[in-house]
Each structure stands twice: as C-alpha cells, then as structure tokens.
Design a protein around this motif. Structure first.
Motif, mmCIF file in Angstrom:
data_model
loop_
_atom_site.group_PDB
_atom_site.id
_atom_site.type_symbol
_atom_site.label_atom_id
_atom_site.label_comp_id
_atom_site.label_asym_id
_atom_site.label_seq_id
_atom_site.Cartn_x
_atom_site.Cartn_y
_atom_site.Cartn_z
ATOM 1 N N ASN B 12 0.859 -1.187 0.000
ATOM 2 C CA ASN B 12 0.000 0.000 0.000
ATOM 3 C C ASN B 12 0.895 1.238 0.000
ATOM 4 O OD1 ASN B 12 -2.154 1.756 2.241
ATOM 5 N ND2 ASN B 12 -2.617 1.306 0.125
ATOM 6 N N GLY B 13 1.661 1.354 -1.073
ATOM 7 C CA GLY B 13 2.458 2.569 -1.270
ATOM 8 C C GLY B 13 1.728 3.451 -2.260
ATOM 9 N N MET B 14 2.452 4.343 -2.914
ATOM 10 C CA MET B 14 1.788 5.251 -3.847
ATOM 11 C C MET B 14 1.183 4.488 -5.026
ATOM 12 S SD MET B 14 4.398 8.480 -3.852
ATOM 13 C CE MET B 14 3.339 9.680 -4.659
ATOM 14 N N THR B 15 1.929 3.503 -5.553
ATOM 15 C CA THR B 15 1.415 2.746 -6.691
ATOM 16 C C THR B 15 0.231 1.872 -6.270
ATOM 17 O OG1 THR B 15 3.668 2.671 -7.552
ATOM 18 C CG2 THR B 15 2.067 1.211 -8.573
ATOM 19 N N GLY B 16 0.376 1.214 -5.109
ATOM 20 C CA GLY B 16 -0.703 0.365 -4.609
ATOM 21 C C GLY B 16 -1.976 1.168 -4.413
ATOM 22 N N TYR B 17 -1.818 2.361 -3.875
ATOM 23 C CA TYR B 17 -2.980 3.228 -3.690
ATOM 24 C C TYR B 17 -3.577 3.622 -5.036
ATOM 25 C CZ TYR B 17 -5.681 7.425 -3.352
ATOM 26 O OH TYR B 17 -6.689 8.344 -3.525
ATOM 27 N N LYS B 18 -2.693 3.999 -5.972
ATOM 28 C CA LYS B 18 -3.175 4.426 -7.292
ATOM 29 C C LYS B 18 -3.953 3.300 -7.950
ATOM 30 C CE LYS B 18 -2.833 7.713 -8.678
ATOM 31 N NZ LYS B 18 -3.795 8.831 -8.725
ATOM 32 N N PHE B 19 -3.488 2.055 -7.746
ATOM 33 C CA PHE B 19 -4.203 0.921 -8.307
ATOM 34 C C PHE B 19 -5.621 0.855 -7.720
ATOM 35 C CE2 PHE B 19 -5.690 -3.440 -8.016
ATOM 36 C CZ PHE B 19 -5.705 -3.782 -9.353
ATOM 37 N N CYS B 20 -5.737 1.065 -6.396
ATOM 38 C CA CYS B 20 -7.062 1.053 -5.752
ATOM 39 C C CYS B 20 -7.966 2.096 -6.397
ATOM 40 C CB CYS B 20 -6.950 1.362 -4.258
ATOM 41 S SG CYS B 20 -6.100 0.088 -3.332
ATOM 42 N N GLU B 21 -7.393 3.258 -6.638
ATOM 43 C CA GLU B 21 -8.173 4.348 -7.232
ATOM 44 C C GLU B 21 -8.681 3.940 -8.619
ATOM 45 O OE1 GLU B 21 -6.335 8.419 -6.188
ATOM 46 O OE2 GLU B 21 -6.656 8.437 -8.340
ATOM 47 N N LYS B 22 -7.802 3.351 -9.425
ATOM 48 C CA LYS B 22 -8.188 2.913 -10.772
ATOM 49 C C LYS B 22 -9.226 1.787 -10.678
ATOM 50 C CE LYS B 22 -5.113 5.498 -12.919
ATOM 51 N NZ LYS B 22 -5.522 6.672 -13.679
ATOM 52 N N PHE B 23 -9.032 0.910 -9.702
ATOM 53 C CA PHE B 23 -9.926 -0.220 -9.479
ATOM 54 C C PHE B 23 -11.366 0.285 -9.279
ATOM 55 C CE2 PHE B 23 -12.091 -3.058 -6.506
ATOM 56 C CZ PHE B 23 -11.814 -4.323 -6.984
ATOM 57 N N ILE B 24 -11.502 1.326 -8.448
ATOM 58 C CA ILE B 24 -12.827 1.889 -8.176
ATOM 59 C C ILE B 24 -13.353 2.622 -9.411
ATOM 60 C CG2 ILE B 24 -14.099 3.562 -6.745
ATOM 61 C CD1 ILE B 24 -13.172 0.953 -5.309
ATOM 62 N N GLU B 25 -12.489 3.455 -9.988
ATOM 63 C CA GLU B 25 -12.866 4.256 -11.156
ATOM 64 C C GLU B 25 -13.417 3.410 -12.295
ATOM 65 O OE1 GLU B 25 -9.581 7.478 -11.286
ATOM 66 O OE2 GLU B 25 -9.808 6.632 -13.302
ATOM 67 N N LYS B 26 -12.767 2.268 -12.510
ATOM 68 C CA LYS B 26 -13.117 1.441 -13.665
ATOM 69 C C LYS B 26 -14.200 0.419 -13.339
ATOM 70 C CE LYS B 26 -8.392 1.876 -15.364
ATOM 71 N NZ LYS B 26 -8.518 2.842 -16.454
ATOM 72 N N GLY B 27 -14.748 0.474 -12.125
ATOM 73 C CA GLY B 27 -15.846 -0.424 -11.775
ATOM 74 C C GLY B 27 -15.426 -1.872 -11.582
ATOM 75 N N TRP B 289 11.412 1.373 -12.915
ATOM 76 C CA TRP B 289 10.946 2.740 -13.138
ATOM 77 C C TRP B 289 10.739 3.424 -11.795
ATOM 78 C CZ3 TRP B 289 10.649 4.336 -18.237
ATOM 79 C CH2 TRP B 289 10.829 3.314 -19.183
ATOM 80 N N GLY B 290 11.614 4.352 -11.464
ATOM 81 C CA GLY B 290 11.603 4.934 -10.120
ATOM 82 C C GLY B 290 10.935 6.289 -10.029
ATOM 83 N N LEU B 291 10.075 6.619 -10.971
ATOM 84 C CA LEU B 291 9.373 7.895 -10.881
ATOM 85 C C LEU B 291 7.869 7.648 -10.774
ATOM 86 C CD1 LEU B 291 11.197 10.119 -13.544
ATOM 87 C CD2 LEU B 291 11.383 10.254 -11.065
ATOM 88 N N VAL B 292 7.153 8.654 -10.282
ATOM 89 C CA VAL B 292 5.724 8.481 -10.038
ATOM 90 C C VAL B 292 4.953 8.188 -11.329
ATOM 91 C CG1 VAL B 292 3.645 9.659 -9.261
ATOM 92 C CG2 VAL B 292 5.755 9.922 -7.992
ATOM 93 N N ALA B 293 5.217 8.955 -12.378
ATOM 94 C CA ALA B 293 4.378 8.866 -13.577
ATOM 95 C C ALA B 293 4.343 7.453 -14.183
ATOM 96 C CB ALA B 293 4.821 9.903 -14.597
ATOM 97 N N PRO B 294 5.491 6.827 -14.475
ATOM 98 C CA PRO B 294 5.404 5.484 -15.053
ATOM 99 C C PRO B 294 4.769 4.463 -14.103
ATOM 100 C CG PRO B 294 7.700 6.127 -14.659
ATOM 101 C CD PRO B 294 6.876 7.335 -14.463
ATOM 102 N N CYS B 295 4.975 4.633 -12.781
ATOM 103 C CA CYS B 295 4.389 3.688 -11.826
ATOM 104 C C CYS B 295 2.866 3.793 -11.851
ATOM 105 C CB CYS B 295 4.921 3.939 -10.418
ATOM 106 S SG CYS B 295 6.651 3.483 -10.255
ATOM 107 N N TYR B 296 2.362 5.038 -11.898
ATOM 108 C CA TYR B 296 0.914 5.247 -11.981
ATOM 109 C C TYR B 296 0.387 4.654 -13.291
ATOM 110 C CZ TYR B 296 0.610 8.465 -7.983
ATOM 111 O OH TYR B 296 0.603 9.016 -6.734
ATOM 112 N N ASP B 297 1.180 4.792 -14.339
ATOM 113 C CA ASP B 297 0.801 4.266 -15.630
ATOM 114 C C ASP B 297 0.656 2.739 -15.562
ATOM 115 O OD1 ASP B 297 0.117 4.697 -18.210
ATOM 116 O OD2 ASP B 297 2.169 4.641 -18.990
ATOM 117 N N MET B 298 1.582 2.097 -14.840
ATOM 118 C CA MET B 298 1.516 0.638 -14.688
ATOM 119 C C MET B 298 0.234 0.242 -13.953
ATOM 120 S SD MET B 298 5.289 -0.599 -13.595
ATOM 121 C CE MET B 298 6.712 0.355 -14.012
ATOM 122 N N ALA B 299 -0.145 1.012 -12.916
ATOM 123 C CA ALA B 299 -1.365 0.721 -12.161
ATOM 124 C C ALA B 299 -2.567 0.782 -13.101
ATOM 125 C CB ALA B 299 -1.522 1.720 -11.014
#
Lengths: 114, 830
Positions: B12-27, B289-299
C-alpha cells in the motif's frame, strides 16, 4: 434522526445569555451540550460539547463558521471541524458528534432531547 | 457468500494506492472483492514529498487518502500486515502470523527499498537511509547530537536529504561515486554549475568518491575513500538508489531479473498469469521505473487488463524539474543529445549561476530535450514544446535566451488539446479546459480536486495556475492568492480595506467584502488585523478569536487555562513574588518558571480567571499576553548594575522596551532580548529582536527565533544609543506587522523579503520607501493607546459573565480531572 413525536424540549436559558456568532455550553442532567447562534443566518444549532478526538469538553469554545453552505464548528484544541447539521467531521476523519434540535420561543432557548 | 472473485493487492504505497483508485474508477469492484495489505502501520502516503514530513508536515497531511476512503469504497485495507509467502498452486497468500488468504488474482506492488551498498561499517550506529517515515524520525532524533553529516549519493533524493539535514544546522557533505551530480539528469557543465551554486550555500560536494569504509567505534565518526582521503562525520545518510522489493516474488518462484525486479510483460503480468506486478518492484521493458508517472501508468495498465481490455505499458519519459535549496534544476527528453544529428544550443551565465542547454533536431524543426540549471522557469513550456512536437521558430535560441522582444513566448493556451499537462495523472490540456468551462473554477485547488492534475509530483501546478489565469483573464476575470473560501482577498489587501474604509468589526467586514459565515482561518486573521490597526480591546472581537484570545488565557490539556502575568525584563520584587505564591496556593495552581523569565500558573478553571486576575491586578500585575499573537517577553541578563562584566544597564533597557511594546498585536508572537555584554546571557540572538550592549551603546540584531527551526538574528546596526535603537525597532516592528503573512515569524518574513536584511536596512534606516514617518506615527499611536486587557475585564461585570462555564447553571465543570505530581498537580491524561 430524532423522531419529533418523542422530543422532550428542555428550557435552558434566556436568549441574552448566548453568544452572537459563537458558542456557549449548557449542562442538562450532567451532560454538556454546546449551543451555537449565527446572527447573519439567524440559525441555532446544538451538539455535544465533547470533541470526540481527545474527549475534551471544548466545542462550545470553538470558532463557528461555514464550509460551503454547511454551518460548522472548529474545536479549539486541534481545529477538527464538525458540521453542525450532520455532526460529521469535515477534516477528513471518521469522528462524529451528536446534534440536537434547538428552538427559540419568546425570550427563551430550548434544546430537544430524545 | 460473495460470488465475486478475490483480488489481493500486496503493498500500500503510492502505486498500490493508485491501483485502488483505478480499481474503483473502472468499476472493477463489480467483478472482484479487493483486500489490500500494507506492512507499514499507516495507509499509503506521498513519498515524493517525504522531505515535507521532515520539515513538519504531519503523516495525515501526506496521506494519499484517509482510511475512510478505503471503507467507503469497499476496499479492505489491512495495515501492519506483511505477506511473507504465496502458494501459487493453491492460490493462497500467507502473512507473518501464518494466516491464510485465498485469491483469484494477486497484484504485487511491493515497491522498493533504499539500496545500501555493501560498504564495511554500514551497520554502525549513525548510518541511515532516507526512505520511510521511520527513517526520517530516526534521523531527526539523531541530528540533535550531531554536528556534521555526509550523504552518500548525489542524485535527486540524496540532494534532498542533504538539504534536510543541512537545514537542521549540520555541516553537510554530499559524496557521489560518479564524476558529476545528478548523473542521470545532468551533463558535466550542468553538474559543475549546480555544484558551485550548492557550495555557495556551504554544502560540501565530493565527486568521484568511492567509499571504502565507514569508520568509528560502534558509531560513525568518519568515512574513508578508495583514494585514501578521510571525511570526518557524525552521521551518514545513504541515498544511493533503490532496490526493488522482490523477495516475495523470489520466495514463490516467479521470474526475477538478473539485477532484481519482478519480470513483467507489457500487460504487467508476471511469469504466473494470475499474478501482476506494478510500480518500483516491477522490471518492465528491461528497466526499474523509479518515478511516479510510469508507476501510476503501470497501475492503470494493470487495472485495464483485469477488466479484460487490451492495454500495454509503453515506458515513460524521465523528465524532471525540481528546486534544490532554492536552485532550480530540470532535465527533459533527450537531455544528452544522443539522437542522431542532434544540435545543441547552450546558454552559460556563470556569474548568475545559470546554465541552459537544449538539443534541436537535425532539420531544426523540433525540440529534442535539454537541461536547465539555475533558472527552470521555462521548463513547463519547453517540455510541452518537446512533448507536443511543436514546430520551432526560425530562431530557436529564443527558447532559452530571453532578450527584450526577441524571446519565443508560448502561452499554455497555444498548446495542442492533446498535450499532457500532468504526466503523473495523465491529464491533457483538453480535459483541464473542459473542467474549467464546466464548473467555472476560479482556484487551482478546485481544478486539482476535480481532475487530479498536480496531485502527484506537483511539478505542473505552475502550469495549472497559468492555464487557469489565462482562461479567467480571457473571460475578463482576475486571479490571486486568497485567504480562504470566505474572502477573495490577500491579507495585505484586507489590511488596506480595513484601514481605508475604517472597518471596525468582523461582521461589517464579512458583509462588505466576504461570503458565507467565515471560518477558523479568516476570523482570527481579521481579529489580528483589526487589533493591529485600531488597537481596541481584544475581547471586543471575542467571537472571532481563538479560545486563548477569547478568555485571555492559554487553554491546556483538560480544558483548564494558564495565567501568565507580565514580569517585564524578568525583574520582580519580593512582594510581588509573594502575591504570585499566595494566588497559586489559594486556587491550587501548578507553577512553573517559563523560558521567558516569568511565572506560569496552570490549572485555572475558566470561571476562576477573573477572580485570579482581580487579585493579581490589585497587586500591580498586568496581562502578560501569553495567549496572544503579540509581544511576549524581552528577556534580559542582569547587566552593568550588578554584573562585573556588564557594559550597559541591560535590565533597565529591557524594561523600557518591553513596556513600550506590551500589548502589540502582530502576525505571530514576538520575543526580544537585551544582553549587557557580548557574553550574551539573555540569548538575544535567538529572538525576533536582540539588543547586545557594547562599550559604546547597543548592537541591534533582527529576525531570529528559537523553536522548531532555530535562526540566529542578523546584525542590523551597531553602537546605537537607546533612542535610535527604539526608533529602528518601532519601524521594523510596524513594517513587519503591516507586510507579513499571518502566522509568519520575523525570520521567515525576512527570508521571503527580496533583498533580505540589506533591503530592511534601506527601508528602516535610509527610508528608501519614504514610509518611515508613517511607521513612526502608527507605532506612537499603538503605544499611546495601550491598556491592560485584564484590567478592563475585571472592572466590567458584563465581561466577567462570559467566563461562566454553563449559561444555564452556576455549576463548575466537573469533567475536569487532575492527578497529583511532585507536591502539585497535573491534568489527567487524555
């Protein structure tokens, strides 16, 4: 929600005892309740006096105001804000306080309890 | 029993959280029940802004979302849970206690650790990494006993860590293995420029240094390098890159890269098709990939694939912009000009510390990338010109060299619709414009909330600002930094409005210039302005004051108040001391000597305050204003009257100064000190104003403070007589009161003042702004209208009534509880 049929109205104090655009505490059967008056909206609210964060009897000494259209009070200890309509915490935490109906008849202020 | 499939997210880091957000967004919640495991005790926080935590932001403010967000969205979040093994055949994950969790699909977002090179001695006390909240807590604690620090790693994070410890007052060195700083972003010239600018700020930079060992008996005392040189240091912070957390993947037999990282394909699937890996733990397209943008992209890619949609991770550009200790650095696109035929344009301004280098394509039509050091103001525009492939003008040097009228100016509104403004959240210009049009936004905060743009690294926020300003200006509106939702003005503007329109009350101000019912931000701010301008009794505005100002006392744990009478200069007669003792005994108060040479009486119930003050005032005491944003004390040492070293009568002068400014309301508390000689026993250099005696008079030092960020006051003028010293103080204080933002101490105010102490000298001594006459007059008026606030209260029965705890009873508040301590008392724990 409180069922209006079962509300017991308690007379607390004359209007002049309360603060304009602020809060004051009353005590009813040992329980502390905070009563707030907004002069500009001419609205009265009442909630628990206790802030659920650190269990301090302090909300009546907090500053009142608005968040959008929602009337609110900010606890003087750590500035947690609560809606005076729903009792919900507006600072992003899951605290909640009880709210009570208030009515003014003549010169007197009444609080409604279950 | 739910018929939905089970999805487990590990991490549950930044990427893990971002995945949760996408999970909800995409139903996806229609298909899966989701459980998230995080090994840290708190929910995901913003690691990019970790240094903010070091400098005082709370964990709560760094949170990506509060816990209730997970609950509301039906996400089961289990923190302090570490998944330690996975049985892939049975599809069961096990935690540290051996509990079983079955899954249909597993998403690993285990992130990374700081990479710690295997240097002998790296396990010694005093060696830290800069990665998690706990690490920062440990560093913060250790720096209090350290004088010097070395940071291993001259990359982005290393320089940030160096800044943080340097700001804590440590002599700091940065040790980099490569021959240049930020080796992934900067070329040699860029690194040299950054190095010389950092050195000007007293940061020591050591390049091409291979650390051989960390020495010391149990705890760090020095570092030894391969070239034989030695650096003495009290602590070491390692920030030499990241190491993907792939131990769980290894344990369960997933394929990992040779140098670490969980191998994934373009859909983020690992070698087991039921297991995905995203973020810094994943080895995608051959890289970590050690930056926020590509990690969010992976989520995002992972969530789309779970939905059954085709989505591929295509890598990302590693453009960065940041501000290091006030020095802007940016790097974007092909920063090193490796594209065939790339042509460089260089601007090198050594005296001003500016280096800019861009590469344009062989045909001169497009921008390929570049490096900016010292001035990155144009970064966002350059980046967009590069990323949106905007056709360059005939004179591309205008991109980095601005001459009058000759520059190449690109407005954010000129960008193509599909230009990605926020690369962390992938928000295009088009969607931002649509949001502004649809909701009539006027503040960047609203735009950020609605589109999520600017919520990742925050680098695009200036562009959002520009975009909003340009849009609003195009529709004839004006934008600026406002106090809160109730006032569309800055503090300075409100100050002027109150003064010019002679506004005397908050309701009048709100009615004329505000909206809604106000709040805890604008109310006390207005109270402070009204008090600074009109110097009227503070209780006149009691309902817009913090409780401390309302009851003229400091609220303490348990809801009682403390009482602090003024003891100017710390001088008190035996008779007055006896009165304080008698009052404390009568009301059973806890007494303590404060750091400001006075006595604090704790544990007074609100209804006791007027009686206590009545007794104190009868004995000749006045309010000490400990509850207000106002002058506290002017501390003094005993000076030439008694001390054999004293050069001037520091106590008499301290009394004079404290009595002159008592009751003065200001943007923040004010403290002063007067020392009788250079030995400085009054610690005047740690005060907003410090006066230190010389054989000819007094030296005046301004803008110091103690507290969380201690600052020594700076020398302002030397060998002054008392009259001149007070004249300068009058002007300085009034200028500060008029221009400082709310809750800004003088040191911070001076930091933000263009030109700093030299500018202040021009204003106060040379009257460069032509305002000194006015400042003198304003201060004289405040001094003349002083009255003790408590004296007024105890003389007025209507005011005393406000101190009753309940309006419907004379009962005392029996929820207040004390426990005994060392022959006195303290409030019961909360």
């Amino acid at each position: 929600m409180t069922d209006t049929a079962t509300i017991k109205w308690i007379e607390v104090a004359p209007l002049s005892e309360f603060e304009v655009d602020g809060g004051k505490a009353v005590i009813i059967e040992g329980k502390q309740i905070a009563v707030y008056y907004f002069q500009d909206r001419d609205e009265w609210y009442a909630t628990d006096n206790e802030c659920p964060h650190q269990k301090q009897q302090a909300l009546s000494r907090g500053m009142i105001g608005s968040d959008g259209d929602e009337p609110k009070v900010a606890c003087p200890f750590h500035k947690k804000s609560f809606s005076l309509k729903s009792g919900k915490c507006l600072s992003g935490e899951d605290y909640e306080i009880n709210t009570y109906p208030v009515k003014v008849e003549g010169d007197l202020v009444y609080i409604g309890l279950d | 029993m739910s018929t939905k499939k089970k999805l487990i997210v590990v991490g549950n880091g930044m990427t893990g959280y971002k995945f949760c957000e996408k999970f909800i967004e995409k139903g996806l919640s229609k298909i899966y029940d989701i459980t998230v495991f995080g090994e840290e005790p708190w929910a995901a926080y913003d690691r990019v802004h970790l240094t903010d935590y070091y400098t005082g932001t709370s964990v709560r403010d760094l949170k990506m979302a509060p816990r209730e967000w997970y609950e509301e969205n039906g996400i089961e979040l289990r923190t302090s849970y570490k998944i330690t093994s996975v049985d892939r055949d049975k599809k069961i994950a096990y935690n540290q206690h051996g509990d079983e969790f079955t899954y249909d699909t597993l998403v690993l977002s285990t992130g990374s650790d700081a990479f710690v090179p295997p240097i002998p001695g790296v396990d010694k006390k005093g060696v830290f990494v800069y990665r998690r909240i706990e690490d920062l807590d440990a560093i913060k604690e250790y720096v209090t006993n350290a004088k010097s620090a070395a940071v291993i790693g001259g990359g982005l994070l290393g320089l940030e860590a160096a800044k943080a410890v340097m700001d804590d007052g440590l002599k700091t060195s940065v040790v980099e293995f490569a021959p240049r700083l930020m080796p992934r972003q900067l070329d040699d010239d860029g690194s040299n420029m950054l190095k010389s600018e950092l050195e000007k700020l007293d940061l020591d930079i050591l390049l091409s240094k291979n650390t051989k060992s960390i020495n010391g008996n149990g705890k760090v005392t020095a570092m030894e390098f391969a070239d034989g040189s030695i650096l003495e240091t009290d602590m070491v912070v390692v920030s030499a890159g990241i190491r993907p957390r792939d131990e769980l993947a290894r344990e369960c037999g997933l394929t990992v890269g040779e140098r670490g990282g969980i191998l994934v394909d373009e859909t983020m699937r690992t070698s087991d098709p039921s297991i995905f890996a995203i973020g810094e733990c994943a080895l995608a397209l051959g890289s970590i990939w050690g930056l926020v943008a590509p990690c969010y992209d992976m989520a995002d890619v992972c969530a789309n694939n779970l939905l059954g949609e085709e989505a591929k991770f295509e890598g990302a550009d590693l453009s960065t912009k940041l501000k290091l200790i006030g020095i802007e650095v940016a790097s974007f696109g092909d920063a090193f000009g490796v594209t065939e035929g790339a042509k460089p344009i260089v601007f090198h301004n050594i005296p001003n510390g500016i280096y800019k280098k861009i590469f344009i394509s062989e045909d001169g039509k497009h921008l390929l990338g570049g490096i900016l050091v010292g001035d990155a103001e144009d970064y966002n525009m350059l980046y967009q010109t590069y990323a949106s492939k905007i056709k360059l003008p005939a004179n591309p040097e205008g991109l980095i060299i601005k001459s009058d009228g000759g520059g190449f100016e690109l407005s954010v509104l000129d960008l193509p619709d599909e230009a990605v403004i926020c690369s962390c959240e992938n928000v295009t210009k088009k969607s931002l414009i649509e949001a502004v049009d649809e909701f009539d936004f006027t503040q960047v905060g609203q735009l950020k909330k609605a589109t999520k743009a600017g919520t990742g690294c925050g680098g695009c926020v200036p562009m959002l600002d520009d975009l909003l300003t340009a849009k609003l200006e195009a529709s004839g509106k004006v934008v600026k930094k406002v106090i809160c939702e109730h006032f569309d003005y800055t503090r300075q503007e409100l100050f002027d409005l109150i003064k010019v329109e002679e506004i005397k009350t908050y309701p009048e101000l709100l009615k004329k210039h505000g909206t809604g019912s106000g709040c805890e931000i604008c109310k006390p701010l207005s109270a402070s302005l009204l008090a600074s301008i009109w110097n009227e009794h503070i209780t006149k505005h009691s309902n817009i004051q913090d409780t401390n100002d309302k009851f003229l006392a400091n609220i303490q744990k348990g809801g009682t108040y403390s009482v602090v009478p003024r003891i100017a200069g710390g001088e008190i007669t035996p008779d007055k001391l006896i009165v304080i003792g008698q009052v404390a005994k009568k009301y059973d108060l806890y007494t303590k000597i404060t750091g400001g040479q006075r006595i604090d009486l704790f544990g007074a119930k609100v209804e006791e305050l007027p009686e206590i003050w009545k007794e104190l005032i009868e004995a000749g005491f006045e309010s000490g204003h400990a509850y207000g944003k106002s002058l506290r004390t002017v501390k003094s040492c005993v000076g030439s009257t008694w001390c054999r070293y004293g050069q001037q009568d520091s106590v008499s002068f301290a009394l004079k100064v404290e009595n002159r400014y008592k009751g003065l309301r200001s943007p923040h508390k004010l403290k002063g000190g007067v020392s009788g000689c250079i030995r400085e026993c009054a610690e005047a250099r740690g005060k907003d104003f410090g006066i230190i005696a010389t054989d000819k008079g007094y030296n005046l030092l301004l803008c110091g403070n103690g507290g969380a960020n201690p600052k020594h006051a700076l020398l302002f003028a030397t060998d002054l007589d008392e009259e001149t010293c007070i004249k300068y103080l009058d002007r300085f204080l009034m200028f500060y009161i008029k221009t400082a933002a709310p809750l800004t101490r003088t040191a911070k105010w001076l930091d933000n003042l263009d030109g700093g102490i030299d500018y202040l000298k021009e204003v106060v001594i040379e009257d460069s702004l032509g305002i000194c006459e006015q400042l003198d007059k304003d201060m004289e008026k405040l001094v003349d209208t002083y009255a003790c606030e408590w004296k007024k209260v105890v003389e007025d029965p209507e005011m005393i009534k406000k101190f009753r705890p309940f309006v419907n009873s004379d009962a005392t508040d029996d929820s207040i509880k004390f426990t005994p301590m060392r022959e006195m008392k303290k409030p019961a724990n909360w």
